[in-house]
Design a protein around this motif. Structure first.
Motif, PDB file in Angstrom:
ATOM      1  N   ARG A 129     -23.015 -48.141   8.249  1.00 31.26           N
ATOM      2  CA  ARG A 129     -23.315 -46.716   8.175  1.00 31.26           C
ATOM      3  C   ARG A 129     -24.296 -46.309   9.280  1.00 31.26           C
ATOM      4  NH1 ARG A 129     -25.495 -44.030   2.684  1.00 31.26           N
ATOM      5  NH2 ARG A 129     -27.476 -44.982   3.230  1.00 31.26           N
ATOM      6  N   ASP A 130     -25.341 -47.124   9.454  1.00 27.69           N
ATOM      7  CA  ASP A 130     -26.356 -46.771  10.451  1.00 27.69           C
ATOM      8  C   ASP A 130     -25.816 -46.870  11.870  1.00 27.69           C
ATOM      9  OD1 ASP A 130     -27.938 -46.337   8.329  1.00 27.69           O
ATOM     10  OD2 ASP A 130     -29.253 -48.079   8.619  1.00 27.69           O
ATOM     11  N   GLU A 131     -25.001 -47.903  12.095  1.00 31.36           N
ATOM     12  CA  GLU A 131     -24.409 -48.089  13.424  1.00 31.36           C
ATOM     13  C   GLU A 131     -23.530 -46.882  13.782  1.00 31.36           C
ATOM     14  OE1 GLU A 131     -24.574 -50.931  15.491  1.00 31.36           O
ATOM     15  OE2 GLU A 131     -23.151 -50.103  16.950  1.00 31.36           O
ATOM     16  N   ALA A 132     -22.705 -46.454  12.826  1.00 26.92           N
ATOM     17  CA  ALA A 132     -21.829 -45.303  13.078  1.00 26.92           C
ATOM     18  C   ALA A 132     -22.657 -44.029  13.237  1.00 26.92           C
ATOM     19  CB  ALA A 132     -20.826 -45.144  11.939  1.00 26.92           C
ATOM     20  N   ALA A 133     -23.660 -43.874  12.368  1.00 27.56           N
ATOM     21  CA  ALA A 133     -24.452 -42.639  12.375  1.00 27.56           C
ATOM     22  C   ALA A 133     -25.291 -42.515  13.641  1.00 27.56           C
ATOM     23  CB  ALA A 133     -25.349 -42.588  11.148  1.00 27.56           C
ATOM     24  N   SER A 134     -25.649 -43.659  14.241  1.00 26.38           N
ATOM     25  CA  SER A 134     -26.477 -43.574  15.448  1.00 26.38           C
ATOM     26  C   SER A 134     -25.608 -43.458  16.697  1.00 26.38           C
ATOM     27  CB  SER A 134     -27.389 -44.799  15.553  1.00 26.38           C
ATOM     28  OG  SER A 134     -26.602 -45.957  15.704  1.00 26.38           O
ATOM     29  N   THR A 135     -24.286 -43.633  16.548  1.00 27.62           N
ATOM     30  CA  THR A 135     -23.407 -43.481  17.717  1.00 27.62           C
ATOM     31  C   THR A 135     -22.382 -42.370  17.451  1.00 27.62           C
ATOM     32  OG1 THR A 135     -22.053 -45.336  16.915  1.00 27.62           O
ATOM     33  CG2 THR A 135     -23.713 -45.843  18.580  1.00 27.62           C
ATOM     34  N   TYR A 136     -21.107 -42.706  17.359  1.00 24.31           N
ATOM     35  CA  TYR A 136     -20.057 -41.685  17.323  1.00 24.31           C
ATOM     36  C   TYR A 136     -20.120 -40.732  16.133  1.00 24.31           C
ATOM     37  CZ  TYR A 136     -17.880 -45.140  14.209  1.00 24.31           C
ATOM     38  OH  TYR A 136     -17.634 -46.020  13.188  1.00 24.31           O
ATOM     39  N   HIS A 137     -20.528 -41.250  14.958  1.00 23.41           N
ATOM     40  CA  HIS A 137     -20.399 -40.369  13.798  1.00 23.41           C
ATOM     41  C   HIS A 137     -21.401 -39.216  13.789  1.00 23.41           C
ATOM     42  CE1 HIS A 137     -18.612 -39.109  10.106  1.00 23.41           C
ATOM     43  NE2 HIS A 137     -19.805 -39.022   9.548  1.00 23.41           N
ATOM     44  N   GLN A 138     -22.504 -39.357  14.521  1.00 23.56           N
ATOM     45  CA  GLN A 138     -23.440 -38.225  14.573  1.00 23.56           C
ATOM     46  C   GLN A 138     -22.752 -36.999  15.176  1.00 23.56           C
ATOM     47  OE1 GLN A 138     -26.646 -38.416  17.572  1.00 23.56           O
ATOM     48  NE2 GLN A 138     -25.784 -40.369  18.227  1.00 23.56           N
ATOM     49  N   TYR A 139     -21.761 -37.223  16.036  1.00 23.99           N
ATOM     50  CA  TYR A 139     -21.027 -36.097  16.622  1.00 23.99           C
ATOM     51  C   TYR A 139     -19.795 -35.741  15.804  1.00 23.99           C
ATOM     52  CZ  TYR A 139     -23.953 -37.669  20.435  1.00 23.99           C
ATOM     53  OH  TYR A 139     -25.030 -38.063  21.179  1.00 23.99           O
ATOM     54  N   GLU A 140     -19.093 -36.782  15.314  1.00 20.74           N
ATOM     55  CA  GLU A 140     -17.825 -36.524  14.626  1.00 20.74           C
ATOM     56  C   GLU A 140     -18.024 -35.959  13.225  1.00 20.74           C
ATOM     57  OE1 GLU A 140     -15.394 -40.038  14.791  1.00 20.74           O
ATOM     58  OE2 GLU A 140     -15.552 -40.172  16.967  1.00 20.74           O
ATOM     59  N   CYS A 141     -19.204 -36.204  12.650  1.00 25.24           N
ATOM     60  CA  CYS A 141     -19.478 -35.806  11.269  1.00 25.24           C
ATOM     61  C   CYS A 141     -19.111 -34.344  11.007  1.00 25.24           C
ATOM     62  CB  CYS A 141     -20.950 -36.053  10.959  1.00 25.24           C
ATOM     63  SG  CYS A 141     -21.358 -35.826   9.231  1.00 25.24           S
ATOM     64  N   GLY A 142     -19.537 -33.461  11.894  1.00 21.47           N
ATOM     65  CA  GLY A 142     -19.337 -32.035  11.662  1.00 21.47           C
ATOM     66  C   GLY A 142     -17.923 -31.554  11.925  1.00 21.47           C
ATOM     67  N   ILE A 143     -17.111 -32.348  12.627  1.00 29.78           N
ATOM     68  CA  ILE A 143     -15.779 -31.857  13.017  1.00 29.78           C
ATOM     69  C   ILE A 143     -14.652 -32.625  12.342  1.00 29.78           C
ATOM     70  CG2 ILE A 143     -16.488 -30.953  15.268  1.00 29.78           C
ATOM     71  CD1 ILE A 143     -15.481 -33.586  16.510  1.00 29.78           C
ATOM     72  N   ILE A 144     -15.026 -33.601  11.499  1.00 33.82           N
ATOM     73  CA  ILE A 144     -14.018 -34.518  10.965  1.00 33.82           C
ATOM     74  C   ILE A 144     -12.988 -33.790  10.090  1.00 33.82           C
ATOM     75  CG2 ILE A 144     -15.016 -35.395   8.785  1.00 33.82           C
ATOM     76  CD1 ILE A 144     -14.699 -38.218  10.204  1.00 33.82           C
TER      77      ILE A 144
END
Ligand SMILES: [Zn+2]
Ligand SMILES: [Zn+2]
Ligand SMILES: [Zn+2]
Ligand SMILES: [Zn+2]
Length: 732
Positions: free
Chosen positions: A361-376
């Motif tokens: 979770r932290d690895e994703a949240a600190s890289t791609y998912h911080q951007y993709e989260c809002g547009i998923i």
């Protein structure tokens, strides 16, 4: 063709769709160039959009309707990706259409979550732990609206409840993780003694005496904070003290053995990565020394055997440069490492993706998912193909500044040596950038659709906050900066190269734990693998693939002599598909004419294949055809010598015994031994029958592929905890 190293079976859904479309258009036989172009068009469209229900199709046709012939004509004159992006961005049709499409988001209220938790408690009291796990686990996806204390407490209680369920399922490491997360999420002070007592029990079960003692001691401290009645308090204190006293005396060596067992990735697949045969290649770090890269004008870059290769050897082991999970697997698999979920941790913001561990979770949240989260949710609703997701992920997993810095170097006219960079340095973006796009063969219409998909993805990227303010115009979405044009052009390039260079990711599913043959591979995602991308295709592949999470492992399933090409398979295999079907699907999706041995000689599929007995029943002296003389003897039609039937039949009998041994070993679940025996069998058969398709040999290669598959990420429906959760899951 250069770097056409792709294996990408279209998802079943698309294949069916493809078939239906084909029937509709009467395209079962390709006899005219026009039809082939239509078919190619259809295949290319599928690399942009896979879901019928998505809005992108409507969005695109709304744009197309408004584009005049002159405007399209103008588009066909654009020579570079940059020019195409700029041209389409300035079309009024795009901006008119953009305004009429609004994003939609899923929502889930705290009420719903509280209700779910109550249901979970009920199932727990009834001792239906698996049901309880399902009921409680969804709560972890809860949103922390403005950090509200009530929400945080709800989350903490949900985690605490799930930890109790996990204890009953003997998933102690996961239970400890949930307790820790619950304590971090505002779990009520007055009840913390319960969690520390439970934590002590879990550590005790895992043999972690020191940690168990510490947890029990904290539990005793926390009891002081509780609001228990004096009698109940006394009762609790005695119970905890008794548990602590029962712990064995401190034994440091014993403890160090179990150091890692409470690691919260206990959920993850712990299979170790296999060793490459004869070690790693110094030029191609993810490949074995048994492979070498060759270049020629017809085949581009491809692999040959640098050494004699035997069946069952590991040739490549590679992590993807980028990989995306299919949206349909979001609730059953870890969004980051693709393992099956037992006690998922949700993204605290978008509620749409789940992880196996805090680390993922932290690895994703600190890289791609911080951007993709809002547009998923917007991406899902659009019905964009999984390749479109990866086109975006290649950017979001990296840093914007790095792409800007690399720009000048990337845009220099590519020399041939650059291509090699991707296998030499599989972590570098430059290698991905220079993979084949076949832009000289792409039609104007294909480019047109692809450019609008790129612009759609660019708008998602812009909305995600990936592009920092100074690189974009926030006040007016119509304006576009030079840097933004660059990122949109990269997306367009990705959409082209992914069509030829992406690989499906599979999970090996065993329907019944006792029966190795009741298996199937299930498509769960797509990745881009820079080293694997250089394999050429053959309808009779030399290798098979399996996956450890997202890591791809390529193993040989045939003997390949030193200097010969080593090929993988992009989808159609000659044993299952006829020549015309294979040629059509390779032409449609990958744009080349297959010249493999199976295609050149139009080998039959399984049904029409010669069996081993017919081929191996021959003169033991010269391998000529024999004719029966009597029950004991036969005469060779070639050398005219007589041989005993017994001698003629011996090779068939010997080799059949070997095959039966391998099958028995498979049934006993002795995979390593089965692989060795199958390897010997395949080698013997290939020596005897050379390049002739023989049913038994191909079945043995299939069996070998199956055995090797068991080394990968496995999922057994009858033993996996979340089976119930998965089948009950009604989330869309
Ligand atoms: Zn994971
Ligand atoms: Zn999220
Ligand atoms: Zn072929
Ligand atoms: Zn003979």
């Amino acid at each position: 063709m250069d770097t056409l190293g792709v294996a990408f079976n279209e998802p079943k859904r698309s294949q069916e769709k493809e078939k239906k479309e084909k029937e509709k258009n009467g395209m079962d036989e390709i006899d005219g160039l026009g039809q082939l172009t239509d078919y190619r068009r259809l295949c290319s469209d599928l690399t942009l959009q896979t879901k019928k229900e998505g809005f992108f199709k409507d969005y695109l046709s709304a744009i197309v309707e408004q584009v005049s012939d002159e405007e399209f004509e103008g588009f066909t004159k654009q020579q570079t990706d940059r020019d195409r992006v700029v041209y389409c961005w300035t079309l009024p049709a795009l901006h008119k259409t953009m305004k009429s499409f609004q994003p939609s988001y899923r929502g889930k209220s705290a009420d719903e979550s509280i209700k779910r938790r109550e249901q979970g408690n009920e199932a727990f009291r009834e001792k239906d732990y698996r049901k309880a796990l399902y009921e409680t686990q969804d709560n972890e996806g809860i949103v922390l609206l403005e950090g509200s204390l009530l929400e945080r407490t709800t989350l903490a209680l949900a985690l605490a409840n799930r930890s109790a369920v996990l204890v009953h399922l003997k998933e102690f490491a996961l239970a400890i993780r949930d307790i820790q997360l619950s304590l971090q999420s505002n779990y009520p002070e007055k009840q913390r003694y319960k969690l520390y007592d439970r934590m002590g029990y879990c550590h005790q079960q895992l043999g972690e005496t020191a940690k168990a003692r510490l947890a029990y001691t904290i539990a005793l401290d926390c009891l002081e904070e509780s609001d228990l009645e004096p009698a109940a308090l006394d009762n609790w204190r005695q119970t905890v003290e008794k548990s602590r006293a029962k712990l064995p005396s401190n034994n440091p060596s014993n403890n160090s053995n179990n150091n890692n067992s409470n690691h919260s990735t206990a959920n993850a697949n712990t299979n170790a990565l296999p060793e490459l045969v004869s070690g790693a290649n110094s030029n191609i770090p993810n490949a074995s020394k048994s492979l070498a890269m060759e270049v020629d004008d017809n085949s581009g870059r491809y692999y040959v055997a640098a050494d004699d290769i035997k069946p069952g050897q590991t040739l490549v082991c590679e992590k993807p440069y980028a990989a995306c999970l299919l949206p349909g697997k979001f609730t059953s698999h870890c969004h980051h490492c693709f393992v099956r979920l037992i006690a998922p941790l949700g993204c605290l913001t978008c509620r749409g993706v789940f992880y196996c561990s805090v680390e993922c979770r932290d690895e994703a949240a600190s890289t791609y998912h911080q951007y993709e989260c809002g547009i998923i949710d917007y991406m899902i609703a659009s019905g964009s193909s999984i390749l479109s997701w990866i086109a975006l992920r290649i950017l979001t997993k990296g840093k914007m500044e790095d792409f800007l810095e690399a720009r000048e170097e990337l845009e220099k006219d590519g020399d041939g040596g650059r291509l090699l960079a991707s296998a030499r340095n599989p972590d570098s973006y430059s290698g991905i950038y220079h993979l084949a796009t076949l832009s000289h063969l792409r039609s104007d219409k294909d480019f047109f659709d692809r450019t609008f998909m790129a612009l759609f993805l660019f708008q998602c990227l812009r909305a995600s906050g990936y592009l920092q303010t100074r690189f974009r115009y926030e006040e007016d979405s119509l304006n576009i900066t030079e840097d933004e044009i660059y990122f949109a052009s990269l997306l367009l390039r990705h959409l082209q190269l992914l069509q030829f260079n992406a690989h499906e990711i599979h999970e090996f599913v065993q329907l019944n734990e006792k029966n190795m043959r009741s298996t199937k591979t299930v498509y769960i995602g797509v990745g881009i693998y820079p080293t694997v991308a250089f394999f050429n295709h053959s309808c009779r592949p030399d290798v098979a693939r399996y996956f450890l999470g997202t890591t791809m492992v390529i193993t040989s399933t045939r003997c390949v002599k030193r200097g010969q090409m080593v090929a993988e398979n992009y989808g159609p295999i000659f044993t299952h598909k006829h020549l015309t079907d294979r040629q059509q699907s390779l032409q449609g999706r990958y744009w080349f004419n297959c010249q493999c041995l199976a295609c050149q000689n139009d080998w039959p599929i399984y049904d029409g294949m010669t069996d081993m007995e017919t081929i191996l029943t021959c003169c033991p002296l010269c391998r000529g055809t024999v004719q029966s003389v009597n029950d004991s003897y036969a005469r060779c039609l070639k050398c005219k010598k007589q041989s005993l039937w017994e001698a003629i039949r011996r090779p068939v009998e010997e080799i059949t015994t070997l095959y039966q041994t391998a099958m028995r070993l498979m049934d006993l679940g002795q995979v390593d031994k089965a692989i060795r025996v199958l390897g010997v069998y395949i080698e013997m058969m290939e020596t005897l029958v050379a390049d002739v398709p023989v049913r038994e040999l191909l079945l043995a290669q299939e069996a070998l592929r199956l055995c090797l598959g068991t080394y990968g990420t496995k999922y057994c429906a009858t033993t996996h905890l979340t089976m119930k959760a998965v089948t009950n899951n009604t989330r869309k």
